[in-house]
Write a protein that holds these residues in place. Structure first.
Motif, mmCIF file in Angstrom:
data_model
loop_
_atom_site.group_PDB
_atom_site.id
_atom_site.type_symbol
_atom_site.label_atom_id
_atom_site.label_comp_id
_atom_site.label_asym_id
_atom_site.label_seq_id
_atom_site.Cartn_x
_atom_site.Cartn_y
_atom_site.Cartn_z
ATOM 1 N N UNK A 141 6.232 14.269 -9.605
ATOM 2 C CA UNK A 141 6.337 13.034 -10.119
ATOM 3 C C UNK A 141 5.396 12.056 -9.800
ATOM 4 N N UNK A 142 4.923 11.366 -10.512
ATOM 5 C CA UNK A 142 4.228 9.949 -10.212
ATOM 6 C C UNK A 142 5.262 8.998 -9.869
ATOM 7 N N UNK A 143 5.065 8.112 -9.172
ATOM 8 C CA UNK A 143 5.659 6.956 -8.814
ATOM 9 C C UNK A 143 6.392 6.489 -9.877
ATOM 10 N N UNK A 144 5.629 5.926 -10.806
ATOM 11 C CA UNK A 144 6.091 5.185 -12.084
ATOM 12 C C UNK A 144 6.977 6.290 -12.954
ATOM 13 N N UNK A 145 6.826 7.360 -13.129
ATOM 14 C CA UNK A 145 7.815 8.364 -13.549
ATOM 15 C C UNK A 145 9.327 8.510 -13.096
ATOM 16 N N UNK A 170 4.061 6.696 -4.618
ATOM 17 C CA UNK A 170 4.782 6.275 -3.802
ATOM 18 C C UNK A 170 6.143 5.241 -4.770
ATOM 19 N N UNK A 171 7.143 5.750 -4.401
ATOM 20 C CA UNK A 171 8.498 4.727 -4.550
ATOM 21 C C UNK A 171 8.839 4.070 -3.289
ATOM 22 N N UNK A 227 0.827 -1.187 0.098
ATOM 23 C CA UNK A 227 0.088 0.027 -0.014
ATOM 24 C C UNK A 227 0.629 1.212 0.049
ATOM 25 N N UNK A 228 2.183 1.226 0.182
ATOM 26 C CA UNK A 228 2.992 2.366 0.226
ATOM 27 C C UNK A 228 3.802 2.667 1.545
ATOM 28 N N UNK A 229 3.917 1.668 2.208
ATOM 29 C CA UNK A 229 4.812 1.890 3.556
ATOM 30 C C UNK A 229 4.078 2.732 4.486
ATOM 31 N N UNK A 230 3.148 2.156 5.300
ATOM 32 C CA UNK A 230 2.151 2.656 6.090
ATOM 33 C C UNK A 230 2.294 1.663 7.457
#
Length: 375
Positions: free
Chosen positions: A325-329, A349-350, A181-184
């Motif tokens: 930035x998006x995470x993908x970019x 999220x990266x 989920x993105x480090x929560x």
């Protein structure tokens, strides 16, 4: 025959690795801060790991769980000592999803109850029971849907208390730190509350440490920051540094009965040799302490950088978001422009999930290249 096309692939093929680096056929060097999705715990091609697997496969690669395998006992002893759970029992399987399936089944056997309480944004795997406890309808087929799993928001004490007060739940399952989920993070207060309310209601506490465990957070298990002991802990990913393996650590209060759990490949000779080698290296090279030290440095320095909106996590389990930035970019820019592998989660999220052996110099190299990438 073609491959079933379910993965989005970067047009890069690593063919060898060393430590925190992977290399393509033409020799191009990539700094690996993804670790094959948090799997590479002690680094690529560690000499002790390579020797252990090579020696074992030359002796005996596999036999079934119908005979004694002293490597399993040796692994259980080493893992108990390393984790602080030396009085717990160990069940070995092949993956994180399988570990969670067995953990929930075991809780249901032990309590006689059928329901599981899980949390918003949770990810516990893609097999039937594990995906039912995963808060992502996109990966649930109609076959996977069940009324036996209830979701409440992470860190919501009142919603959790209300659900468990019914006395219907076999177990609560929660990630030590939510990864996909993105480090929560569940707060330490919430984990301590869960431990207390589970004991009061006869509910078993399962902590999924598949991504957050094995030293990644800077402690052996992330929930140990809260100072509690769970009833059941699940492991995989870093346990064998790339060899497929999962594990369930089980409280001595839970009775084992012949035939209640089983597996063909789980705990096989090669997997155990790999997992023992991982614990050898973690101890000899102080990799849990290294993850805490290098991770703290990364988190501190990332928070100083302009455009960085948020940095979350502990140790070498880090999620970050960057303005514009998006995470993908950002992942593509880091990979193709700066030769750095990272992971993603959601739209923005990266994730950084490197080997626990990542050096301070490698961390600083990433920081310098990261600043260039977002400038």
């Amino acid at each position: 025959m073609n491959l079933f096309d379910v993965y989005s692939l970067y047009d890069i093929e690593p063919v060898r690795g060393k430590g925190s680096h992977v290399f393509t056929e033409d020799g191009t060097d990539y700094l690996d801060l993804y670790g094959g999705h948090a799997v590479i715990s002690i680094g690529h091609a560690h000499p002790h790991y390579v020797e252990a697997i090579s020696n074992q496969v030359a002796r005996l690669g596999f036999y079934s769980n119908s005979v004694v395998n002293s490597l399993q006992t040796r692994l259980a002893e080493k893992l108990g000592k390393a984790s602080g759970y030396d009085d717990y029992a160990l069940f070995l399987c092949n993956s994180g999803a399988e570990a969670n399936e067995n953990a929930m089944k075991l809780a249901s056997f032990a309590t006689g109850r059928s329901k599981i309480l899980a949390f918003g944004k949770a990810f516990h795997g893609r097999t039937s029971g594990a995906v039912a406890a995963t808060d992502n309808p996109a990966i649930q087929a109609p076959f996977n849907k069940t009324d036996n799993v209830t979701f409440v928001p992470l860190n919501d004490i009142e919603a959790t208390r209300k659900a468990l007060s019914t006395g219907e739940y076999a177990a609560v399952i929660i990630e030590g730190i939510q990864g996909v989920s993105g480090i929560h993070e569940p707060t330490a207060e919430f984990i301590r509350f869960l431990n207390k309310v589970c004991k009061m209601t006869g509910t078993l506490l399962i902590i999924d440490e598949i991504q957050s465990g094995y030293g990644r957070s800077g402690k052996f298990f992330a929930h140990q920051y809260a100072g509690i002991k769970a009833d059941i802990i699940t492991c995989a990913k870093g346990i064998a540094n790339g060899f497929p393996m999962g594990a369930v650590l089980i409280s001595p209060a839970i009775e084992a009965k012949k035939g209640m759990l089983g597996t063909t490949f789980g705990g096989n000779h090669l997997a155990c040799a790999a997992a023992i080698a991982v614990l050898d290296v973690m101890e000899e090279e102080n990799l849990v302490d290294n993850a805490a030290r290098v991770g703290k440095h990364l988190i501190t320095e990332l928070r100083k950088i302009d455009k960085v909106k948020d940095v979350r996590g502990k140790g070498l389990m880090i999620g970050l978001e960057v303005e514009g930035f998006t995470g993908s970019e950002l992942r593509k820019k880091l990979l193709f422009g700066h030769h750095i592998f990272t992971g993603g989660a959601g739209q923005y999220t990266v994730r950084l999930l490197p080997a626990l052996s990542l050096s301070m110099e490698e961390a600083d190299h990433f920081l310098n290249e990261f600043k260039k990438a977002i400038s």
